[in-house]
Design a protein around this motif. Structure first.
Motif, PDB file in Angstrom:
ATOM      1  N   ASP A   1      92.606 -21.955 -13.967  1.00  0.00           N
ATOM      2  CA  ASP A   1      93.039 -23.221 -13.356  1.00  0.00           C
ATOM      3  C   ASP A   1      93.687 -23.018 -11.991  1.00  0.00           C
ATOM      4  N   ALA A   2      93.400 -21.901 -11.349  1.00  0.00           N
ATOM      5  CA  ALA A   2      94.020 -21.616 -10.039  1.00  0.00           C
ATOM      6  C   ALA A   2      93.808 -22.795  -9.091  1.00  0.00           C
ATOM      7  N   THR A   3      94.784 -22.999  -8.218  1.00  0.00           N
ATOM      8  CA  THR A   3      94.740 -24.117  -7.281  1.00  0.00           C
ATOM      9  C   THR A   3      93.598 -23.954  -6.289  1.00  0.00           C
ATOM     10  N   LEU A   4      93.405 -22.727  -5.837  1.00  0.00           N
ATOM     11  CA  LEU A   4      92.336 -22.442  -4.875  1.00  0.00           C
ATOM     12  C   LEU A   4      91.704 -21.106  -5.245  1.00  0.00           C
ATOM     13  N   LYS A   5      90.363 -21.070  -5.238  1.00  0.00           N
ATOM     14  CA  LYS A   5      89.664 -19.821  -5.567  1.00  0.00           C
ATOM     15  C   LYS A   5      88.734 -19.450  -4.415  1.00  0.00           C
ATOM     16  N   ILE A   6      88.859 -18.210  -3.971  1.00  0.00           N
ATOM     17  CA  ILE A   6      87.979 -17.724  -2.909  1.00  0.00           C
ATOM     18  C   ILE A   6      87.226 -16.507  -3.449  1.00  0.00           C
ATOM     19  N   PHE A   7      85.917 -16.484  -3.228  1.00  0.00           N
ATOM     20  CA  PHE A   7      85.104 -15.357  -3.672  1.00  0.00           C
ATOM     21  C   PHE A   7      84.552 -14.653  -2.445  1.00  0.00           C
ATOM     22  N   MET A   8      84.997 -13.393  -2.249  1.00  0.00           N
ATOM     23  CA  MET A   8      84.628 -12.676  -1.026  1.00  0.00           C
ATOM     24  C   MET A   8      83.456 -11.724  -1.211  1.00  0.00           C
ATOM     25  N   THR A   9      82.625 -11.692  -0.199  1.00  0.00           N
ATOM     26  CA  THR A   9      81.487 -10.783  -0.212  1.00  0.00           C
ATOM     27  C   THR A   9      81.197 -10.348   1.218  1.00  0.00           C
ATOM     28  N   ALA A  10      80.487  -9.219   1.356  1.00  0.00           N
ATOM     29  CA  ALA A  10      80.076  -8.724   2.679  1.00  0.00           C
ATOM     30  C   ALA A  10      78.990  -7.681   2.465  1.00  0.00           C
ATOM     31  N   ASP A  11      78.224  -7.428   3.504  1.00  0.00           N
ATOM     32  CA  ASP A  11      77.161  -6.426   3.459  1.00  0.00           C
ATOM     33  C   ASP A  11      77.747  -5.076   2.987  1.00  0.00           C
ATOM     34  N   PRO A  12      77.124  -4.438   1.966  1.00  0.00           N
ATOM     35  CA  PRO A  12      77.682  -3.174   1.449  1.00  0.00           C
ATOM     36  C   PRO A  12      77.824  -2.083   2.508  1.00  0.00           C
ATOM     37  N   LYS A  13      76.908  -2.029   3.477  1.00  0.00           N
ATOM     38  CA  LYS A  13      77.005  -0.986   4.521  1.00  0.00           C
ATOM     39  C   LYS A  13      78.250  -1.206   5.376  1.00  0.00           C
ATOM     40  N   ILE A  14      78.513  -2.454   5.699  1.00  0.00           N
ATOM     41  CA  ILE A  14      79.694  -2.777   6.512  1.00  0.00           C
ATOM     42  C   ILE A  14      80.966  -2.460   5.703  1.00  0.00           C
ATOM     43  N   ARG A  15      80.927  -2.775   4.429  1.00  0.00           N
ATOM     44  CA  ARG A  15      82.091  -2.495   3.572  1.00  0.00           C
ATOM     45  C   ARG A  15      82.379  -1.000   3.534  1.00  0.00           C
ATOM     46  N   ALA A  16      81.295  -0.184   3.387  1.00  0.00           N
ATOM     47  CA  ALA A  16      81.476   1.276   3.318  1.00  0.00           C
ATOM     48  C   ALA A  16      82.034   1.791   4.643  1.00  0.00           C
ATOM     49  N   GLU A  17      81.546   1.266   5.761  1.00  0.00           N
ATOM     50  CA  GLU A  17      82.044   1.734   7.059  1.00  0.00           C
ATOM     51  C   GLU A  17      83.525   1.414   7.240  1.00  0.00           C
ATOM     52  N   ARG A  18      83.907   0.225   6.818  1.00  0.00           N
ATOM     53  CA  ARG A  18      85.324  -0.168   6.948  1.00  0.00           C
ATOM     54  C   ARG A  18      86.210   0.742   6.100  1.00  0.00           C
ATOM     55  N   ARG A  19      85.801   0.956   4.847  1.00  0.00           N
ATOM     56  CA  ARG A  19      86.616   1.772   3.947  1.00  0.00           C
ATOM     57  C   ARG A  19      86.637   3.235   4.401  1.00  0.00           C
ATOM     58  N   TYR A  20      85.489   3.704   4.928  1.00  0.00           N
ATOM     59  CA  TYR A  20      85.399   5.081   5.408  1.00  0.00           C
ATOM     60  C   TYR A  20      86.422   5.315   6.530  1.00  0.00           C
ATOM     61  N   LYS A  21      86.513   4.375   7.450  1.00  0.00           N
ATOM     62  CA  LYS A  21      87.467   4.506   8.566  1.00  0.00           C
ATOM     63  C   LYS A  21      88.889   4.672   8.036  1.00  0.00           C
ATOM     64  N   GLU A  22      89.225   3.866   7.044  1.00  0.00           N
ATOM     65  CA  GLU A  22      90.568   3.925   6.444  1.00  0.00           C
ATOM     66  C   GLU A  22      90.822   5.277   5.779  1.00  0.00           C
ATOM     67  N   LEU A  23      89.873   5.695   4.932  1.00  0.00           N
ATOM     68  CA  LEU A  23      90.056   6.912   4.136  1.00  0.00           C
ATOM     69  C   LEU A  23      89.970   8.175   4.982  1.00  0.00           C
ATOM     70  N   HIS A  24      89.107   8.148   6.012  1.00  0.00           N
ATOM     71  CA  HIS A  24      88.871   9.324   6.830  1.00  0.00           C
ATOM     72  C   HIS A  24      90.136   9.773   7.572  1.00  0.00           C
ATOM     73  N   GLU A  25      90.978   8.811   7.937  1.00  0.00           N
ATOM     74  CA  GLU A  25      92.227   9.155   8.631  1.00  0.00           C
ATOM     75  C   GLU A  25      93.100  10.068   7.778  1.00  0.00           C
ATOM     76  N   LYS A  26      93.110   9.797   6.475  1.00  0.00           N
ATOM     77  CA  LYS A  26      93.958  10.592   5.579  1.00  0.00           C
ATOM     78  C   LYS A  26      93.224  11.797   4.998  1.00  0.00           C
ATOM     79  N   ASN A  27      91.902  11.688   4.896  1.00  0.00           N
ATOM     80  CA  ASN A  27      91.120  12.760   4.290  1.00  0.00           C
ATOM     81  C   ASN A  27      89.865  13.019   5.133  1.00  0.00           C
ATOM     82  N   PRO A  28      89.972  13.921   6.134  1.00  0.00           N
ATOM     83  CA  PRO A  28      88.868  14.145   7.072  1.00  0.00           C
ATOM     84  C   PRO A  28      87.607  14.711   6.416  1.00  0.00           C
TER      85      PRO A  28
END
Ligand code: DC
Length: 223
Positions: free
Chosen positions: A139-166
């Protein structure tokens, strides 16, 4: 505004759910709850204690020993597992590689959902996850369902993780995301699925600011 508004943000792995949820909570002065961090902390405990995922008794016993707490500072997630700060460790690959299997367990989901529902009682919250709009707060007041191209998602996450784990590779990150998408959408227990009343937000070509504005425009309609 009333004082029990629940904004549910669900979607695929590495879609920027937490970035949007945090920004939205900050703007609205709501409490932000990262439900994925809870499944990750349980996974960390299971890995450390070699909990056998086929042994229901062991799982139930382990769950009794797990105490999770959120400490919100600047809308960043700080989670403790039995009083130990584990916010960094739960983002590393050993947990990421195993979390979907742990999150598929019925006993684990029942316990987490119960705790999440308690956290949302009589408060204004933004919670992100996979089943928030379907199971935790139907019964949430507002529901948002997020999606994005898997390749773009992997690139974004890679940038984040790569800083800590080269040593990490883009391929490894892509595989992990694809694997989690598969497990999250095909599991028997509350699989990742869009609630019929959830608004779709495909952010493949959107900046974080544009996504926030999109969500704020929706919030305006519920006030
Ligand atoms: O959002 P995240 O990537 O930190 O979530 C980690 C895992 O936990 C994800 O693979 C699916 C699971 N999860 C879930 O099953 N239900 C939720 N409400 C949140 C996360």
């Amino acid at each position: 505004m009333s004082n029990n508004i629940v904004i549910a943000i669900d979607g695929y792995s590495s879609c920027g759910k937490s970035t949007l949820a945090k920004a939205l909570a900050k703007k609205l002065h709501f409490i932000y709850i990262d439900s994925g961090a809870m499944y990750r902390a349980v996974t960390l405990y299971f890995l450390r204690h070699n909990v056998d995922l086929n042994n229901h008794e062991q799982i139930a016993e382990a769950l009794k020993d797990i105490h999770l707490n959120f400490h919100s500072r600047d809308y960043q997630t700080h989670i403790t597992l039995n009083d130990e700060e584990v916010s960094e460790e739960i983002r590393q690959m050993p947990v990421s590689d195993n979390v979907s299997s742990v999150a598929a367990l019925r006993e684990v989901r029942h316990e987490m959902v119960k705790q999440q529902q308690r956290m949302g009682r009589s408060k204004n919250i933004v919670m992100d996850g996979r089943d928030i709009g379907t199971t935790v707060f139907p019964d949430a007041t507002l529901k948002i369902f997020m999606t994005a191209d898997p390749k773009i998602r992997a690139e974004r996450r890679y940038k984040e993780l790569h800083e800590k784990n080269p040593d990490i590779t883009l391929e490894e990150v892509f595989e992990n995301i694809a694997h989690r998408d598969y497990q999250d959408t095909t599991r028997a227990e509350s699989p990742l699925v869009r609630a019929p009343d959830a608004i779709i937000l495909d952010n493949t070509n959107m900046t974080p600011d544009e996504q926030l504005q999109f969500a704020l425009d929706k919030v305006d309609t519920i006030k």
